[in-house]
Write a protein that holds these residues in place. Structure first.
Motif, PDB file in Angstrom:
ATOM      1  N   VAL A 106       0.843  -1.201   0.000  1.00 50.15           N
ATOM      2  CA  VAL A 106       0.000   0.000   0.000  1.00 50.15           C
ATOM      3  C   VAL A 106       0.878   1.250   0.000  1.00 50.15           C
ATOM      4  CG1 VAL A 106      -1.652   1.361   1.349  1.00 50.15           C
ATOM      5  CG2 VAL A 106      -2.015  -1.094   1.055  1.00 50.15           C
ATOM      6  N   SER A 107       1.904   1.281   0.837  1.00 50.41           N
ATOM      7  CA  SER A 107       2.801   2.446   0.911  1.00 50.41           C
ATOM      8  C   SER A 107       3.469   2.716  -0.433  1.00 50.41           C
ATOM      9  CB  SER A 107       3.866   2.236   1.985  1.00 50.41           C
ATOM     10  OG  SER A 107       3.274   2.185   3.253  1.00 50.41           O
ATOM     11  N   GLN A 108       3.940   1.651  -1.090  1.00 54.05           N
ATOM     12  CA  GLN A 108       4.583   1.814  -2.396  1.00 54.05           C
ATOM     13  C   GLN A 108       3.589   2.339  -3.430  1.00 54.05           C
ATOM     14  OE1 GLN A 108       6.460  -1.843  -3.590  1.00 54.05           O
ATOM     15  NE2 GLN A 108       7.962  -1.784  -1.929  1.00 54.05           N
ATOM     16  N   PHE A 109       2.368   1.822  -3.400  1.00 59.30           N
ATOM     17  CA  PHE A 109       1.358   2.248  -4.358  1.00 59.30           C
ATOM     18  C   PHE A 109       0.976   3.714  -4.135  1.00 59.30           C
ATOM     19  CE2 PHE A 109      -2.634   2.608  -6.581  1.00 59.30           C
ATOM     20  CZ  PHE A 109      -2.414   1.855  -7.720  1.00 59.30           C
ATOM     21  N   LEU A 110       0.813   4.110  -2.862  1.00 58.36           N
ATOM     22  CA  LEU A 110       0.488   5.501  -2.553  1.00 58.36           C
ATOM     23  C   LEU A 110       1.613   6.428  -3.014  1.00 58.36           C
ATOM     24  CD1 LEU A 110      -1.162   5.167   0.975  1.00 58.36           C
ATOM     25  CD2 LEU A 110      -2.293   5.874  -1.145  1.00 58.36           C
ATOM     26  N   ALA A 111       2.860   6.000  -2.838  1.00 58.09           N
ATOM     27  CA  ALA A 111       4.000   6.808  -3.273  1.00 58.09           C
ATOM     28  C   ALA A 111       3.991   6.975  -4.799  1.00 58.09           C
ATOM     29  CB  ALA A 111       5.307   6.172  -2.809  1.00 58.09           C
ATOM     30  N   LYS A 112       3.711   5.899  -5.541  1.00 50.93           N
ATOM     31  CA  LYS A 112       3.644   5.968  -7.002  1.00 50.93           C
ATOM     32  C   LYS A 112       2.490   6.858  -7.455  1.00 50.93           C
ATOM     33  CE  LYS A 112       5.488   1.396  -8.009  1.00 50.93           C
ATOM     34  NZ  LYS A 112       5.142   0.050  -8.432  1.00 50.93           N
ATOM     35  N   ARG A 113       1.364   6.775  -6.730  1.00 49.59           N
ATOM     36  CA  ARG A 113       0.178   7.576  -7.030  1.00 49.59           C
ATOM     37  C   ARG A 113       0.437   9.052  -6.795  1.00 49.59           C
ATOM     38  NH1 ARG A 113      -4.874   7.608  -3.969  1.00 49.59           N
ATOM     39  NH2 ARG A 113      -6.315   7.919  -5.643  1.00 49.59           N
ATOM     40  N   GLY A 114       1.301   9.348  -5.826  1.00 48.69           N
ATOM     41  CA  GLY A 114       1.629  10.723  -5.516  1.00 48.69           C
ATOM     42  C   GLY A 114       0.629  11.418  -4.609  1.00 48.69           C
TER      43      GLY A 114
END
Length: 107
Positions: A13-21
């Motif tokens: 989830v953290s990685q996805f949120l970071a990619k999402r910005g």
């Protein structure tokens, strides 16, 4: 009362949120659906709702509503990789049985 994430799910989830910005965390809920009565909902949260109940797990904020919490209390969201399949898995101690396709459950 709590909903938690495994370290693997929180990392994903953290990685996805970071990619999402953007994003505050994830929302877990239930909806009436499927052959067994209830189905899980999982979505990213960009803004909180006034009646949200929140939990912090491995640095990720989990949002839910009171109705869903009645079905999700004690649930751990995991992220698993099995062969070519990968995805989120709900480890819910309240489930009495699930349908054959794994898309719905009842308590």
């Amino acid at each position: 009362m709590a909903i938690t994430l495994s370290a693997s799910a929180a990392n994903h989830v953290s990685q996805f949120l970071a990619k999402r910005g953007k994003g505050l965390g994830i929302r877990l809920g239930v909806k009436t659906s499927g052959c067994s009565g209830m189905a899980y909902k999982l979505e990213f949260v960009d803004s909180a709702i006034e009646d949200d109940i929140t939990f912090e797990s491995h640095g990720v904020t989990v949002f839910t509503d009171a109705k869903s919490l009645a079905y999700l209390d004690g649930t751990e969201l995991d992220y698993t990789k099995e062969g070519l399949n990968e995805g989120f898995k709900f480890n819910n101690p309240n489930v009495k049985n699930e349908c054959g396709c794994g898309e719905s459950f009842n308590v």
